[in-house]
Write an enzyme that holds these catalytic residues in place. Structure first.
Site, PDB file in Angstrom:
ATOM      1  N   CYS A   2       0.828  -1.196   0.000  1.00 24.26           N
ATOM      2  CA  CYS A   2       0.000   0.000   0.000  1.00 24.26           C
ATOM      3  C   CYS A   2       0.870   1.256   0.000  1.00 24.26           C
ATOM      4  CB  CYS A   2      -0.909   0.011   1.233  1.00 24.26           C
ATOM      5  SG  CYS A   2      -1.848  -1.521   1.453  1.00 24.26           S
ATOM      6  N   ARG A  53      -4.768   1.291  -0.933  1.00 24.47           N
ATOM      7  CA  ARG A  53      -4.639  -0.154  -0.713  1.00 24.47           C
ATOM      8  C   ARG A  53      -4.475  -0.941  -2.000  1.00 24.47           C
ATOM      9  NH1 ARG A  53      -9.149  -4.558   1.277  1.00 24.47           N
ATOM     10  NH2 ARG A  53      -7.670  -6.181   1.913  1.00 24.47           N
ATOM     11  N   GLY A  80       2.913  -3.052   3.559  1.00 20.07           N
ATOM     12  CA  GLY A  80       3.802  -4.200   3.604  1.00 20.07           C
ATOM     13  C   GLY A  80       3.059  -5.509   3.683  1.00 20.07           C
TER      14      GLY A  80
END
Length: 607
Positions: A2, A53, A80
């Site tokens: 993201c 996202r 991550g």
């Protein structure tokens, strides 16, 4: 994977809710390419967080961020993947924690709720995250051990602004746009901006393996992990291969955790081939495994045929792109628009990432990190040799220093100039490594920084303390430390993140894994750094003999050839009025990339 950004204030701010909303929206828009699947924002008195996202785990709307604990006390934005999140979740459920989603984000949030800053010690993966504690009015930022995921920040007058990319930080409209001469000098010397500096005054990267606590308008940075090489255990070559096999298989298995298909960037080298072999044996993928490669119009560098042969042997669905000088020139403008911080690398990753995304992929594995971990670069033999030369010449008193200054100033090529710069100063393995990896010599880099920053080069401060000085011990481990903490961290990982995320593609690096590193460092250097990366061949005998015997090429493009064709006139024009010569292609490339960044990112953000 993201994009995250945010603003924290430890005292009453003159930024009203409307203005804050506009600034947060601008930062979020600058990160949209990193997360095309969803976007969210949240703000309260003293804090604002935004997120974009790329849905990889729990693809439902439940993975929306910013995410809060049920009582609303803690709010997180996170970039991550945590590969052990399911194990952590089961452990917490046994302790009574109830989860509302299937995401690793919620696992991090509830871990922090229970353990505070110590939660990062339990995370296996790549991450950059920020958590706001509404009760204590405290912010918490953290970055993964090796620095796979970036996190830039700026603090001033009781405010902290942070973002996944420098462009997003600038989009806030709060960060001054003044070049930092010391970081500019570092860029021209190394070809990338040495961490934790950036090209802007007052802007830093949170160092890899560190946390930042923001309270009452002040920050406190602490180290939570570092690269260390304790005394090795006793193993023979057979046992070493077994240990390496187990550790490599464990890392690949962990990195296959995903709710979408995972592909592999496949070159003609051992590292990506080993990942493919292990991914096949672990069986953690759905359907036929996808692989991707790029072939180039230079026989000395082209690994396309080798990659295609490997793909056939392992039965993957393989896609290859043929890239020549005209095709590279056509793709170059889009690559330039994706650059967040200038570098002499990254174009190769941008090309193959675009290929994988066009084919519908959202996650790929890369073999980055194997050479740094297992001694695959010539630096493991050449840097110690250069360091020994400098130490022997010290017996001649001040003469080598004076001779070095003359060589650095008057030598006709970059290699001799860099050698002269090394001889002109103290002799150490760290300085020898710097000379080996350098783009410009220290003197030339200083003059370029002065030229572009509009200052007198004699007024530039001397280089500061080296935060990446290798620990005492085996010289091969010292070189590995330098490759991991300098070249890999400041250049390869940073470019890989930006250039893959420019296409909304998550790039995972199983060879850059804390658990893998801590397993392999148990092996004696004589076993770990055997010639030709023998350890990985013993650990993964499925690697084809043709790949094992092939000379090392690396994932490189024929830039020198291309600079004499389509790309040449554009790039060569940037070096016409420099105070120092830029004869090598990589020197001209580094100058051009800096000039374009200054125009496209810095000046555009100012406007």
């Amino acid at each position: 994977m993201c994009g995250i950004a945010g603003w924290l204030s430890g005292e009453p701010s003159d930024i009203g809710p409307g203005e804050l909303g506009n600034r947060l929206s601008a930062m979020q828009a600058a990160l949209r390419h990193r997360g095309p699947d969803d976007a969210g924002s949240w703000a309260t008195d003293g804090a604002g967080l935004v997120h974009t996202r790329l849905a990889i785990l729990d693809l439902s709307p439940a993975g929306h961020q910013p995410m809060q604990t049920p009582d609303g006390r803690l709010t997180i934005v996170y970039n991550g993947e945590i590969y052990n999140f399911r194990e952590l979740r089961r452990e917490m459920e046994q302790g009574g924690t109830v989860f509302a989603t299937g995401t690793d984000t919620e696992v991090i949030l509830r871990l922090y709720e229970r353990f505070g800053a110590d939660c990062v010690q339990r995370l296996r993966g790549m991450f950059a995250l920020a958590i706001w504690d509404a009760r204590d009015r405290c912010g918490f930022l953290a970055r993964d051990p090796f620095g796979i995921k970036p996190l830039y920040y700026w603090e001033s007058r009781g405010q902290l602004v942070f973002a996944s990319e420098l462009r997003a930080l600038l989009a806030s409209g709060l960060v001054p746009r003044r070049l930092d001469p010391t970081s500019v000098r570092g860029y021209f010397e190394t070809g990338s901006v040495p961490e934790p500096g950036t090209l802007l005054q007052g802007v830093s990267l949170l160092p890899a393996g560190h946390t930042l606590v923001w309270r009452a308008g002040r920050s406190r940075i602490e180290r939570c992990w570092q690269i260390e090489f304790p005394p090795a255990d006793v193993f023979d070559a057979r046992q070493a291969g077994e240990v390496a096999r187990g550790a490599l298989a464990d890392s690949v298995r962990a990195h296959l955790v995903s709710d979408v298909p995972v592909g592999v960037f496949l070159s003609g080298g051992m590292d990506s081939t080993a990942l493919l072999a292990l991914a096949r044996s672990e069986g953690g993928h759905a359907g036929r495994l996808r692989t991707f490669s790029v072939a180039v119009d230079d026989a000395a560098l082209d690994e396309g045929a080798a990659a295609e042969a490997t793909a056939r042997q392992f039965g993957t669905l393989h896609t290859s792109l043929r890239l020549d000088a005209p095709a590279a020139a056509a793709a170059f403008p889009d690559y330039l628009r994706a650059v967040d911080v200038p570098s002499i690398d990254g174009f190769n990753t941008w090309i193959v990432a675009a290929l994988a995304r066009r084919e519908g992929m959202k996650v790929v594995l890369s073999g980055l990190g194997g050479d740094e971990l297992l001694g695959g670069y010539p630096s493991f033999s050449q840097v110690p040799r250069l360091a020994r030369l400098g130490q022997r010449l010290r017996w001649a008193g001040p003469l080598p220093c004076g001779l070095g200054r003359l060589i650095e100033r008057y030598a006709p090529n970059s290699r001799w100039q860099r050698l002269g710069g090394y001889l002109a100063g103290p002799s150490s393995l760290s300085r020898a490594y710097g000379a080996y990896r350098a783009v410009f010599s220290p003197r030339a880099a200083r003059r370029l920084a002065a030229h572009f920053c509009g200052v007198d080069d004699g007024l530039l401060p001397p280089p500061g303390r080296d935060d990446h000085e290798p620990p005492p011990g085996d010289v091969r481990e010292a070189v590995s430390y330098l490759e991991l903490s300098r070249y890999m961290r400041s250049q390869l990982l940073r470019d890989s993140d930006v250039m893959s995320m420019a296409h909304g593609l998550e790039l995972r690096v199983p060879l850059v894994d804390r658990e893998l590193f801590q397993s392999l460092r148990r092996l004696a250097p004589e076993l770990r750094y055997r010639q030709g990366k023998r350890l990985i061949l013993d650990a993964v005998p499925e690697i084809p003999a043709a790949i094992a015997r092939a000379p090392k090429r690396g994932f490189r493009f024929p830039f020198q050839k291309w600079l004499s064709a389509e790309l040449g006139p554009t790039i060569n024009e940037s070096v016409r009025w420099l105070p120092v010569p830029a004869r090598e292609w990589y020197q001209r490339w580094s100058v051009y990339m800096f000039c374009r960044w200054r125009t496209d990112v810095l000046d555009a953000a100012r406007d």
